[in-house]
Design a protein around this motif. Structure first.
Motif, PDB file in Angstrom:
ATOM      1  N   TYR A  35      -6.523  -6.611   4.044  1.00 36.01           N
ATOM      2  CA  TYR A  35      -5.871  -5.771   3.030  1.00 36.01           C
ATOM      3  C   TYR A  35      -4.800  -6.631   2.381  1.00 36.01           C
ATOM      4  N   GLN A  36      -5.026  -6.995   1.129  1.00 35.23           N
ATOM      5  CA  GLN A  36      -4.110  -7.920   0.475  1.00 35.23           C
ATOM      6  C   GLN A  36      -3.552  -7.328  -0.813  1.00 35.23           C
ATOM      7  N   VAL A  37      -2.233  -7.347  -0.924  1.00 32.86           N
ATOM      8  CA  VAL A  37      -1.559  -6.943  -2.158  1.00 32.86           C
ATOM      9  C   VAL A  37      -1.390  -8.159  -3.057  1.00 32.86           C
ATOM     10  N   LYS A  39       0.572  -9.334  -6.545  1.00 30.61           N
ATOM     11  CA  LYS A  39       1.586  -9.027  -7.548  1.00 30.61           C
ATOM     12  C   LYS A  39       1.577 -10.126  -8.591  1.00 30.61           C
ATOM     13  N   TRP A  44       0.820 -11.529  -2.088  1.00 28.03           N
ATOM     14  CA  TRP A  44       2.188 -11.091  -1.836  1.00 28.03           C
ATOM     15  C   TRP A  44       2.399 -10.797  -0.370  1.00 28.03           C
ATOM     16  N   ASP A  61      -0.293   0.634   3.777  1.00 28.18           N
ATOM     17  CA  ASP A  61      -0.121   1.376   2.526  1.00 28.18           C
ATOM     18  C   ASP A  61       1.310   1.238   2.029  1.00 28.18           C
ATOM     19  N   THR A  63       2.446  -0.624  -0.740  1.00 30.05           N
ATOM     20  CA  THR A  63       2.671  -0.936  -2.139  1.00 30.05           C
ATOM     21  C   THR A  63       1.654  -0.199  -2.989  1.00 30.05           C
ATOM     22  N   SER A  65      -0.538   0.718  -6.326  1.00 28.30           N
ATOM     23  CA  SER A  65      -1.108  -0.070  -7.416  1.00 28.30           C
ATOM     24  C   SER A  65      -0.359   0.228  -8.710  1.00 28.30           C
ATOM     25  N   THR A  69       0.318  -4.891 -10.033  1.00 24.00           N
ATOM     26  CA  THR A  69       0.062  -4.911  -8.598  1.00 24.00           C
ATOM     27  C   THR A  69      -1.328  -4.350  -8.330  1.00 24.00           C
ATOM     28  N   SER A  70      -2.075  -5.039  -7.510  1.00 22.76           N
ATOM     29  CA  SER A  70      -3.401  -4.549  -7.140  1.00 22.76           C
ATOM     30  C   SER A  70      -3.660  -4.882  -5.681  1.00 22.76           C
ATOM     31  N   ARG A  71      -4.722  -4.303  -5.142  1.00 23.28           N
ATOM     32  CA  ARG A  71      -5.078  -4.539  -3.743  1.00 23.28           C
ATOM     33  C   ARG A  71      -6.490  -5.101  -3.677  1.00 23.28           C
ATOM     34  N   ALA A  99      -9.340  -3.042  -0.535  1.00 21.37           N
ATOM     35  CA  ALA A  99      -8.439  -3.325   0.581  1.00 21.37           C
ATOM     36  C   ALA A  99      -8.785  -2.431   1.769  1.00 21.37           C
TER      37      ALA A  99
END
Length: 376
Positions: A35-37, A39, A44, A61, A63, A65, A69-71, A99
């Motif tokens: 699971y990657q955020v 930015k 990030w 959970d 951050t 979207s 910003t996306s996952r 994610a």
């Protein structure tokens, strides 16, 4: 019990789920979810990970979207093999996904193949079968069709029985849904509003799969009897003092299940008397995942976020729960964990206690997956 780490693998994206395949003939297969955020297009992670268990920024959970910003997610597949007394780990394939919040293998074949369930931050539930090259092929997909509502956990009904197969999923809007797995498709059977905040976990009673347990950020744990409907729970427990994020039915002992919470406690419950747990244990970290050992009926594995991974010994007759081993080799939040189902790795004493086990664990911000073993 000495510990030996066989592999330390960089998963690149933050890792939060580990699942060994329980199906005979495929025990060497393990899936790791990430699971990657992102930015502004870059991976990030916080400069200093939080140290307060129960803080919402301490779970995947953390951050929402936004336009910048996306996952992203991946499922990484590995072979774990015993070669001349040494355990080797090799990546065999990877799959780009949303994610990942949770992964679970079905304990029996689906369409004559091993089947992995996955839920993600896009609100998707996907089923993948394992092909001859040990790569994942999508079998079915279900979407909650809700904007910004994440699917947080899933469980299969077929741990102990292999007839009619259902999946239960929990979601970030507090809802829980029951999905039917049949004819290569996923179909929603029912959905209900179980909690007022994020429903971190939903799990079947493996002995009576018409019973579902749920836990949420409202600090409550509830039981639901699907035979009589979901308008009200059959019990509501407020014993935990923070969000309930892990529940698993004991596949070896009827009526018994374990729960874990951001309050850093594991509780062992008898569902015939829900006033308080039979016994409990303070882990020193929020309990994100719990896994009973495949064959040792008294052994429970706990992933404890800010305080590593712990092997617990549970004696329900004596109402005791104690830590037998800890693994503290990860440098970030302890999230994913599982036992290998390979018989050569799950050796027990004559009394049914753990003698040897191989385990997989993963941690979040340092994007690490480890394979290690413990021996008596």
């Amino acid at each position: 019990m000495p510990i030996r780490t066989h592999a330390r693998i960089d998963t690149l994206y933050s890792a939060d789920a580990v699942e060994f395949c329980p199906v005979d003939g495929f025990h060497d297969v393990v899936a790791v979810g990430t699971y990657q955020v992102l930015k502004d297009g870059s991976l990030w992670a916080p400069e200093a990970p939080e140290t307060t268990p129960g803080d919402h920024n301490s779970n995947p959970d953390d951050t929402k979207s936004t336009p910048t910003t996306s996952r992203l997610g991946r499922i990484l597949m590995f072979d774990v093999c015993d070669t001349q007394g040494s355990v080797s780990v090799k990546e065999t394939s990877r799959l780009e996904t949303g994610a990942i919040l949770d992964l679970k293998w079905a304990h029996h074949l689906i369409n004559d193949l091993p089947c992995l369930g996955a839920v993600d931050a896009l609100g998707q539930t996907r089923l993948y079968t394992l092909d001859s090259s040990k790569s994942l092929q999508q079998l079915a997909q279900y979407s909650n069709e809700k904007s910004e509502v994440l699917s947080l956990s899933l469980d299969w009904s077929n741990r102990l029985v292999s007839n009619e197969v259902d999946i239960v999923i929990s979601e970030s809007d507090g809802n829980v849904a029951l999905l039917s797995v049949a004819n290569g498709s996923l179909t929603k059977k029912t959905e209900w509003h179980a909690h007022g905040f994020e429903a971190w976990i939903a799990a079947f009673d493996y002995w009576r799969t018409t019973t579902v347990y749920t836990g949420a950020d409202d600090c409550t744990m509830k039981g639901w009897d699907l035979r009589i409907g979901t308008s009200s729970p059959i019990f509501t427990s407020k014993w935990h003092q923070a969000g309930v994020c892990s529940i698993q039915s004991n596949p070896h002992q009827e009526h018994i299940f374990a729960s874990g919470s951001y309050d850093e406690n594991v509780g062992i419950w008898d569902n015939r008397n829900m006033r308080r747990p039979l016994t409990d244990f303070p882990t020193g970290g929020g309990v994100w995942r719990l896994k009973w050992h495949p064959t040792a009926p008294h052994t429970l594995l706990a992933a404890c976020m800010h305080n590593g991974f712990h092997i617990l010994h549970c004696d329900t007759a004596a109402s005791t729960l104690e830590c037998r081993q800890s693994y503290m080799d990860h440098s970030s939040l302890a999230y994913g964990t599982d036992w290998s189902y390979d018989q050569s790795y799950r050796q027990l004493t004559s009394g049914g206690d753990l003698e040897r086990a191989v385990l997989g664990t993963c941690s979040f911000y340092d994007h690490a997956f480890h394979v290690w073993e413990t021996t008596a």
